[in-house]
Design a protein around this motif. Sequence first.
Motif: not given
Lengths: 138, 138, 138
Positions: B70-75, B84-91
Motif C-alpha cells: 500500500x505504501x512502499x518504502x522505496x524508491x 532530508x528524511x527517508x520516512x514518508x512511507x512510515x507516515x
Amino acid sequence: MKSYRNELTFQLPERRGFVNITPQVEQSLADSGIQEGILLVNAMHITASIFINDDESGLHRDFERWLEKLAPEKPYSQYDHNGYEDNADAHLKRTVMGREVVVAVTQGRLDFGPWEQIFYGEFDGRRPKRVLIKIIGE
Amino acid sequence: MKSYRNELTFQLPERRGFVNITPQVEQSLADSGIQEGILLVNAMHITASIFINDDESGLHRDFERWLEKLAPEKPYSQYDHNGYEDNADAHLKRTVMGREVVVAVTQGRLDFGPWEQIFYGEFDGRRPKRVLIKIIGE
Amino acid sequence: MKSYRNELTFQLPERRGFVNITPQVEQSLADSGIQEGILLVNAMHITASIFINDDESGLHRDFERWLEKLAPEKPYSQYDHNGYEDNADAHLKRTVMGREVVVAVTQGRLDFGPWEQIFYGEFDGRRPKRVLIKIIGE
C-alpha cells in the motif's frame, strides 16, 4: 466532571485540502478550563477527516497523491454511490484518514509528542462543514 | 473523577516491527486504581502506531507485506517528504494502522474480546520513541 | 461520574456485511441516563469493525469492492495467517475500516452531524460476534 463543547466551521476553496487546526483546538481547551481529561475532535461530515500527523507540505502532497492512488476521484462512474453525487471517493479517502482523534489533556495542555499536530482533511470541499470538539475532565 | 498518565518508551532494532504492549498497559491500569472508565493509548510519534489485533506471527508478516504494497518504502524519491528524511512511507503506514486506541475499563480490567491485544507498530525505528497511556474514570 | 456498559451480538448470514446499529446505540445511551460525556463503541472481535459513515447502499457496495481490491480474500494462500484459518483478509479489511468510534454525548443525545450513522462491519461472519458500548459522563 466538567464537559465542554465547541464547533468549528471550515469552507475550503478546493475539493481537497488539509488545514492545521491545532491552534483552534488549543483555544477551545483553554476556554474549557479543563486540566485533566480527554479531548475528542471529529469531523461531523462523512467526507472529511480529523487526523494527527506532521505539518510538512511535502508530506501533505504525498498524502494527496497516495489517497488518489488508493481511492481515485475519477472516473466517477466506477462508484455506485455516484448517482446524484460525485463524492464516493471522498467517503473512501476519509475512511483511510479517519473520522476522529482522541487526545489526552494533562495540566491543561494537549499532551502531544514533539511533532503531533491536528489536521482537518477535506475531500469534498467548497461548502461549509463542521468539526466538533468535546472535552471531558476536571 | 480520577486521571492517570504514563509513558512507555520503545527502541526497536529494525526499521519496522510490532510489539505486544498489553502487559505494560495492564500494569498501568492496575497502578491507576481506576475501576470504571476509558483508557487511551497513543503513539506520540507520527511514524508509529497503536492498534489492536491478533498476536499471531503469520498475521504480522501479512501486515508487513500488505503495508509495503500500500505504501512502499522505496524508491525514496517517490515521496516529496523525503528531502532530508527517508520516512514518508512510515507516515503513510502509520495512517493505515492508526495512531491510537480507546479501550473501555470495566471492574478494573481492559474490557476486551477473546483475542484483542494492543500493539505498538514501529515504521521508522532504531531510536527511542514514546507511547502515552491516559486513563480517566473512578 | 457515571459509567454504563452494554454488549450487542451480531450473527451475519454471509462472510461480509454492514449493519446500521445507530438505533441500538441510541437505546443504550437512553438506558444509561448520561447527559454529557463520551461514548465508545468497539468491535470485540478482530475481524470486525465499527465505523461511522453514510447509510447508502450504493456506497456500501463501493466499500465492499474497494476493500476487496485493497485486501483480497482470495487466493487464501497469499497470507501467512491462513494456515488453520482463511480470514487474514478480514483482519486487514477491519484495519482499514477501524475497530472503534468515539462519539460525543451532548444533552443526552449522540452529537452527530446530519449524515453520521454507526455501522457494524463484518468481514468474517456466520458466527455470533460481540460489540461493546461503554459510556462515561454525568
